[in-house]
Design a protein around this motif. Structure first.
Motif, mmCIF file in Angstrom:
data_model
loop_
_atom_site.group_PDB
_atom_site.id
_atom_site.type_symbol
_atom_site.label_atom_id
_atom_site.label_comp_id
_atom_site.label_asym_id
_atom_site.label_seq_id
_atom_site.Cartn_x
_atom_site.Cartn_y
_atom_site.Cartn_z
ATOM 1 N N ARG A 1 0.354 -1.046 0.224
ATOM 2 C CA ARG A 1 0.069 -0.106 -0.229
ATOM 3 C C ARG A 1 1.342 1.321 -0.076
ATOM 4 O O ARG A 1 0.281 2.014 -0.477
ATOM 5 C CB ARG A 1 -1.356 0.132 1.186
ATOM 6 C CG ARG A 1 -1.466 -0.827 0.974
ATOM 7 C CD ARG A 1 -3.325 -0.977 2.507
ATOM 8 N NE ARG A 1 -3.740 0.244 2.610
ATOM 9 C CZ ARG A 1 -4.421 0.343 3.516
ATOM 10 N NH1 ARG A 1 -4.724 -0.722 4.169
ATOM 11 N NH2 ARG A 1 -5.186 1.516 3.769
ATOM 12 N N THR A 2 1.485 1.223 0.553
ATOM 13 C CA THR A 2 2.564 2.019 1.002
ATOM 14 C C THR A 2 3.528 2.125 -0.404
ATOM 15 O O THR A 2 4.919 3.678 -0.307
ATOM 16 C CB THR A 2 3.517 2.502 1.844
ATOM 17 O OG1 THR A 2 4.334 1.508 2.339
ATOM 18 C CG2 THR A 2 2.386 2.731 2.634
ATOM 19 N N GLY A 3 4.091 2.176 -1.027
ATOM 20 C CA GLY A 3 4.197 1.141 -2.375
ATOM 21 C C GLY A 3 6.136 1.327 -2.117
ATOM 22 O O GLY A 3 6.703 1.380 -2.899
ATOM 23 N N GLU A 4 7.141 0.816 -0.968
ATOM 24 C CA GLU A 4 7.865 0.137 -0.482
ATOM 25 C C GLU A 4 8.884 -0.532 -0.895
ATOM 26 O O GLU A 4 7.752 -1.698 -2.299
ATOM 27 C CB GLU A 4 8.099 -0.613 1.097
ATOM 28 C CG GLU A 4 9.599 -0.529 1.506
ATOM 29 C CD GLU A 4 9.902 1.227 2.220
ATOM 30 O OE1 GLU A 4 10.875 0.874 1.677
ATOM 31 O OE2 GLU A 4 9.671 1.921 2.626
ATOM 32 N N ASP A 5 9.971 -0.321 -1.714
ATOM 33 C CA ASP A 5 10.545 -1.291 -2.431
ATOM 34 C C ASP A 5 11.379 -1.804 -1.742
ATOM 35 O O ASP A 5 12.170 -2.490 -1.139
ATOM 36 C CB ASP A 5 12.137 -0.862 -2.824
ATOM 37 C CG ASP A 5 12.694 -1.109 -4.145
ATOM 38 O OD1 ASP A 5 12.707 -2.106 -3.999
ATOM 39 O OD2 ASP A 5 14.232 -1.083 -4.155
ATOM 40 N N ALA A 6 10.863 -3.462 -2.033
ATOM 41 C CA ALA A 6 10.512 -4.535 -0.621
ATOM 42 C C ALA A 6 12.074 -5.256 -1.333
ATOM 43 O O ALA A 6 12.596 -5.945 -0.552
ATOM 44 C CB ALA A 6 9.654 -6.134 -1.480
ATOM 45 N N ALA A 7 12.935 -4.952 -2.734
ATOM 46 C CA ALA A 7 13.736 -5.369 -2.705
ATOM 47 C C ALA A 7 15.202 -4.749 -2.358
ATOM 48 O O ALA A 7 16.011 -5.395 -1.930
ATOM 49 C CB ALA A 7 14.388 -5.545 -4.847
#
Length: 277
Positions: free
Chosen positions: A192-198
């Motif tokens: 939802r917050t658009g965090e870059d998981a990589a």
């Protein structure tokens, strides 16, 4: 909404003495995930961050592929529990498969009701290469988690899933009586917050089973660190998905089971990486 923590009277028997008092314990309630009016799953969960749970569970189960496929979401409380209702757009609704999972098990058991063994052990999505982390990064990430476990401080009875990156430190922490639920909540929040998981690592306070690896892969995180040990199937799944799996993480170190190339060990790095494969 139902409070996630309640205080109850108790008797403490310690050192030969019995004392009255109170204990904070986690609440547990049935939570139904409903898509377009049809119940997909019922989980026993901590009644907190339930919209995150609804989004994250729907994503990791493959019901939706992106948040844009959800037109609206609402949470309704009833005497018997809570419904998280997601209304999908017309395109996604028309593509919904007939399979339904009725999961009414103890504290998010995860596999109850799966009709096919193949579905239970489905391959995890391949993750992007991501970035490398130093040994001190992992130590710092693990050390930052206990102080942030608010519900566990009160109850000593809930799991946590968190996300950490070098730039921001501990980005988010989600807690639940069910370890699967905690990770689903984290997936929902980060998406939802658009965090870059990589760009960071997923941290778990629980053991690592195949489902935890599958959910981490769906998020797109390339590094998974847990305080407890993994199962053999989890190791094989992480290896196939390209996930760096570190576990048994303590104050004095950790063990790496798959894809150690993302960890900067220092001196004998090549030999160490070759040892794991």
């Amino acid at each position: 909404m139902i409070a996630p923590v309640v205080r109850v009277p108790r008797l403490a028997c310690k050192s030969g003495e019995v004392r009255p008092g109170e204990r904070a314990i986690p609440e547990e309630t049935p939570v139904a995930i409903v898509h377009n009016g049809s119940t997909y799953a019922v989980m026993m969960a901590t009644p907190a961050d339930l919209e995150d749970f609804g989004y994250g569970f729907s994503l990791t189960e493959g019901v939706i592929g992106a948040l844009s496929e959800v037109d609206s979401i609402e949470t309704l409380e009833f005497d018997a529990g809570v419904e998280v209702r997601l209304w999908l757009n017309e395109t996604r609704a028309s593509q919904m498969v007939a399979r339904r999972r009725q999961i009414a098990g103890p504290t998010g058991c995860g596999l109850c009701g799966v009709e096919s063994l193949e579905l239970a052990v489905k391959p995890a999505r391949a993750v992007p290469e991501g970035r490398r982390f130093s040994v001190s990064d992992i130590a710092q990430a693990i050390a930052s988690l206990p102080p942030a476990q608010r519900l566990n401080h009160e109850t000593r009875a809930v799991h946590a899933a968190a996300f950490w990156n070098p730039a921001d430190g501990l980005v988010a922490v989600r807690e639940d009586v069910g370890r699967h639920n905690a990770l689903d909540k984290l997936v929902g929040h980060l998406t939802r917050t658009g965090e870059d998981a990589a760009g960071g690592m997923v941290l778990l306070t629980s053991r690592v089973s195949i489902e935890m690896v599958q959910k981490t892969a769906m998020l797109g995180a390339a590094v998974l660190v847990a305080v407890s040990a993994p199962t053999a199937l989890a190791v094989r799944t992480a290896e196939a998905a390209g996930i760096t799996l570190a576990a048994i993480a303590r104050d004095d170190g950790f063990e790496v089971f798959t894809h150690p190339h993302r960890i900067e060990f220092g001196g004998a790095e090549r030999e160490l990486i070759a040892h794991v494969g």
